[in-house]
Design a protein around this motif. Structure first.
Motif, PDB file in Angstrom:
ATOM      1  N   GLY A 116       0.724  -1.017  -0.202  1.00  0.00           N
ATOM      2  CA  GLY A 116      -0.136   0.211   0.093  1.00  0.00           C
ATOM      3  C   GLY A 116       1.210   1.648  -0.212  1.00  0.00           C
ATOM      4  N   THR A 117      -0.020   2.440   0.695  1.00  0.00           N
ATOM      5  CA  THR A 117       0.931   4.206   0.076  1.00  0.00           C
ATOM      6  C   THR A 117       1.480   4.185  -0.930  1.00  0.00           C
ATOM      7  OG1 THR A 117       3.009   3.206   1.202  1.00  0.00           O
ATOM      8  CG2 THR A 117       0.960   3.423   2.666  1.00  0.00           C
ATOM      9  N   GLN A 118       1.743   3.647  -2.290  1.00  0.00           N
ATOM     10  CA  GLN A 118       2.135   3.936  -3.374  1.00  0.00           C
ATOM     11  C   GLN A 118       2.320   4.519  -3.969  1.00  0.00           C
ATOM     12  OE1 GLN A 118       1.326   1.759  -3.485  1.00  0.00           O
ATOM     13  NE2 GLN A 118      -0.851   0.390  -4.619  1.00  0.00           N
ATOM     14  N   MET A 119       0.843   5.703  -3.677  1.00  0.00           N
ATOM     15  CA  MET A 119       0.615   7.049  -4.319  1.00  0.00           C
ATOM     16  C   MET A 119       0.137   7.984  -3.350  1.00  0.00           C
ATOM     17  SD  MET A 119      -0.228   6.329  -7.257  1.00  0.00           S
ATOM     18  CE  MET A 119      -1.605   7.028  -8.775  1.00  0.00           C
ATOM     19  N   GLY A 120       0.578   7.790  -2.331  1.00  0.00           N
ATOM     20  CA  GLY A 120       0.662   8.847  -0.943  1.00  0.00           C
ATOM     21  C   GLY A 120       1.315   9.557  -1.628  1.00  0.00           C
ATOM     22  N   ALA A 121       2.028  10.047  -1.610  1.00  0.00           N
ATOM     23  CA  ALA A 121       2.390  11.511  -2.007  1.00  0.00           C
ATOM     24  C   ALA A 121       1.714  12.291  -2.956  1.00  0.00           C
ATOM     25  CB  ALA A 121       3.877  11.168  -2.316  1.00  0.00           C
ATOM     26  N   MET A 122       1.363  11.640  -4.067  1.00  0.00           N
ATOM     27  CA  MET A 122       0.756  11.851  -4.881  1.00  0.00           C
ATOM     28  C   MET A 122      -0.638  12.593  -4.349  1.00  0.00           C
ATOM     29  SD  MET A 122       0.117  12.869  -8.244  1.00  0.00           S
ATOM     30  CE  MET A 122       1.096  12.276  -9.317  1.00  0.00           C
ATOM     31  N   GLU A 123      -1.386  11.707  -3.719  1.00  0.00           N
ATOM     32  CA  GLU A 123      -2.514  12.255  -2.931  1.00  0.00           C
ATOM     33  C   GLU A 123      -2.355  13.795  -1.425  1.00  0.00           C
ATOM     34  OE1 GLU A 123      -3.383   8.979   0.262  1.00  0.00           O
ATOM     35  OE2 GLU A 123      -3.517   7.655  -1.918  1.00  0.00           O
ATOM     36  N   VAL A 124      -1.326  13.805  -0.999  1.00  0.00           N
ATOM     37  CA  VAL A 124      -0.263  14.766  -0.889  1.00  0.00           C
ATOM     38  C   VAL A 124      -0.466  16.072  -1.377  1.00  0.00           C
ATOM     39  CG1 VAL A 124       1.373  15.446   1.453  1.00  0.00           C
ATOM     40  CG2 VAL A 124       0.515  13.247   1.586  1.00  0.00           C
ATOM     41  N   LEU A 125       0.198  15.688  -2.224  1.00  0.00           N
ATOM     42  CA  LEU A 125       0.586  16.224  -2.813  1.00  0.00           C
ATOM     43  C   LEU A 125      -1.272  17.616  -3.461  1.00  0.00           C
ATOM     44  CD1 LEU A 125       1.695  18.896  -4.981  1.00  0.00           C
ATOM     45  CD2 LEU A 125       1.649  16.493  -7.112  1.00  0.00           C
ATOM     46  N   VAL A 126      -1.740  17.166  -3.928  1.00  0.00           N
ATOM     47  CA  VAL A 126      -2.534  17.374  -4.665  1.00  0.00           C
ATOM     48  C   VAL A 126      -3.327  17.649  -3.395  1.00  0.00           C
ATOM     49  CG1 VAL A 126      -5.265  16.452  -4.954  1.00  0.00           C
ATOM     50  CG2 VAL A 126      -3.753  15.853  -6.340  1.00  0.00           C
ATOM     51  N   ALA A 127      -3.721  17.093  -2.031  1.00  0.00           N
ATOM     52  CA  ALA A 127      -3.906  17.595  -0.884  1.00  0.00           C
ATOM     53  C   ALA A 127      -3.289  18.916  -0.143  1.00  0.00           C
ATOM     54  CB  ALA A 127      -3.571  16.990   0.254  1.00  0.00           C
ATOM     55  N   ASP A 128      -2.264  19.420  -0.725  1.00  0.00           N
ATOM     56  CA  ASP A 128      -1.977  20.547  -0.791  1.00  0.00           C
ATOM     57  C   ASP A 128      -1.522  21.680  -1.662  1.00  0.00           C
ATOM     58  OD1 ASP A 128      -0.030  19.590   1.964  1.00  0.00           O
ATOM     59  OD2 ASP A 128       1.869  19.215   0.251  1.00  0.00           O
ATOM     60  N   ILE A 129      -1.876  21.100  -2.622  1.00  0.00           N
ATOM     61  CA  ILE A 129      -2.987  21.980  -3.520  1.00  0.00           C
ATOM     62  C   ILE A 129      -4.177  22.209  -3.728  1.00  0.00           C
ATOM     63  CG2 ILE A 129      -3.775  22.185  -6.512  1.00  0.00           C
ATOM     64  CD1 ILE A 129      -1.546  20.463  -6.476  1.00  0.00           C
ATOM     65  N   LEU A 130      -5.058  21.864  -2.322  1.00  0.00           N
ATOM     66  CA  LEU A 130      -6.497  22.469  -1.826  1.00  0.00           C
ATOM     67  C   LEU A 130      -6.029  23.079  -1.011  1.00  0.00           C
ATOM     68  CD1 LEU A 130      -8.169  18.685  -2.690  1.00  0.00           C
ATOM     69  CD2 LEU A 130      -8.728  20.559  -3.551  1.00  0.00           C
ATOM     70  N   ARG A 154      -6.482   9.709   4.337  1.00  0.00           N
ATOM     71  CA  ARG A 154      -6.685   8.266   4.942  1.00  0.00           C
ATOM     72  C   ARG A 154      -7.757   7.098   5.385  1.00  0.00           C
ATOM     73  NH1 ARG A 154      -2.437   6.524   2.662  1.00  0.00           N
ATOM     74  NH2 ARG A 154       0.062   7.975   2.567  1.00  0.00           N
ATOM     75  N   THR A 155      -8.111   8.393   6.425  1.00  0.00           N
ATOM     76  CA  THR A 155      -9.575   7.681   6.773  1.00  0.00           C
ATOM     77  C   THR A 155     -10.622   8.539   6.407  1.00  0.00           C
ATOM     78  OG1 THR A 155      -9.001   9.134   9.026  1.00  0.00           O
ATOM     79  CG2 THR A 155      -7.997   6.817   9.202  1.00  0.00           C
ATOM     80  N   ALA A 156     -11.872   7.812   6.373  1.00  0.00           N
ATOM     81  CA  ALA A 156     -13.131   8.117   6.232  1.00  0.00           C
ATOM     82  C   ALA A 156     -13.368   9.279   4.796  1.00  0.00           C
ATOM     83  CB  ALA A 156     -13.807   9.641   7.124  1.00  0.00           C
ATOM     84  N   LEU A 157     -12.590   7.947   4.100  1.00  0.00           N
ATOM     85  CA  LEU A 157     -13.376   8.505   2.747  1.00  0.00           C
ATOM     86  C   LEU A 157     -14.206   7.736   1.755  1.00  0.00           C
ATOM     87  CD1 LEU A 157      -9.642   7.430   1.506  1.00  0.00           C
ATOM     88  CD2 LEU A 157     -10.516   9.462   1.993  1.00  0.00           C
ATOM     89  N   GLU A 158     -14.966   7.460   2.513  1.00  0.00           N
ATOM     90  CA  GLU A 158     -15.929   6.250   2.531  1.00  0.00           C
ATOM     91  C   GLU A 158     -17.947   7.533   2.211  1.00  0.00           C
ATOM     92  OE1 GLU A 158     -13.966   3.955   4.735  1.00  0.00           O
ATOM     93  OE2 GLU A 158     -14.842   6.043   5.172  1.00  0.00           O
ATOM     94  N   LEU A 159     -17.851   7.375   0.373  1.00  0.00           N
ATOM     95  CA  LEU A 159     -19.432   8.608   0.509  1.00  0.00           C
ATOM     96  C   LEU A 159     -20.466   7.606  -0.373  1.00  0.00           C
ATOM     97  CD1 LEU A 159     -17.083  11.623  -1.865  1.00  0.00           C
ATOM     98  CD2 LEU A 159     -18.015  10.739   0.150  1.00  0.00           C
TER      99      LEU A 159
END
Length: 239
Positions: free
Chosen positions: A42-56, A69-74
């Protein structure tokens, strides 16, 4: 923020994470078939997620509203819920939901249809749920689709279609898998299945080389569309 530099770092982190996961499998005496050992950690796309989170966050959203990371269910329509890779819920409103997907060799043929069906199905499910009021009476969310494809000879080789009864769309004639992912990403946006999509190709190496084969699907445009949505949302909160 240097977007291009951060993208390069995030892509390199992806390859490094896959290599580390495989190394852990070997050290533990358990090696998964094919490339599965590279992803089971797991976590291989973690840095990409962090990048987009920083952009937001840079666009003005509260960091606590951005979930990676958590509470991602819709909620869905055809199923009770689906776990996304990144979501933003602010003031009780769904602002964005995003998928970060990837494909490496050698089994491009076995996985292309799976990735296509997954992308279409996830978006279709959430749009119907939105129509049915699962997210309240709010403006439509931004659905983003980011795809990282391994850049290698195999992915650029023309692929023959199987047409036992009917002809496929001519646009797919001799189209390589990289071209097919480009067509998929573009059509997902054209048909408003996703608000924006991005296709990045990168070599699997210690110094990964990034290419973005389609200008309309590059990361800068993807970020611009995302920021535009955030600005619109924040503006609506001030009224």
């Amino acid at each position: 923020m240097d977007i291009d530099k951060r993208l390069q770092e995030a892509v390199q982190s992806y390859w490094d994470a896959r290599a580390k996961n495989k190394e852990k499998q070997v050290e533990g005496g358990k090696i998964d078939a094919g490339t599965r050992g590279e992803v089971t950690g797991g976590t291989q796309m973690g840095a990409m997620e962090v990048l987009v989170a920083d952009i937001l966050a840079d666009a003005g959203l509260e960091k606590l509203d951005v979930k990676t990371r958590t509470a991602l269910e819709l909620p869905g329509y055809y199923r009770s819920e689906k776990k996304w890779d990144l979501i933003v819920v602010s003031n009780g409103q769904l602002v964005t939901a995003m998928e970060f997907k990837s494909q490496v060799g050698p089994s491009f043929g076995n996985n292309f249809n799976n990735r296509s069906e997954e992308a279409i199905g996830s978006a279709t499910d959430i749009w119907v749920a939105y129509r049915e009021g699962r997210f309240g009476k709010t403006p439509a969310p931004f659905l983003g689709y980011f795809f990282l494809l391994e850049d290698c000879d195999r992915v650029k080789t023309p692929v023959r279609n199987k047409e036992p009864y009917f002809k496929v769309d001519p646009v797919f004639d001799k189209a390589s898998y990289s071209k097919r992912y480009e067509l998929l990403s573009r059509r997902l946006v054209l048909e408003r299945v996703y608000s924006a999509a991005c296709l990045v190709m990168a070599t699997n190496s210690p110094n990964s080389q990034i290419t973005q084969p389609a200008e309309d699907l590059n990361f800068q445009r993807f970020v611009a569309a995302l920021r535009g949505h955030v600005v619109t949302f924040l503006g609506s909160q001030k009224k």
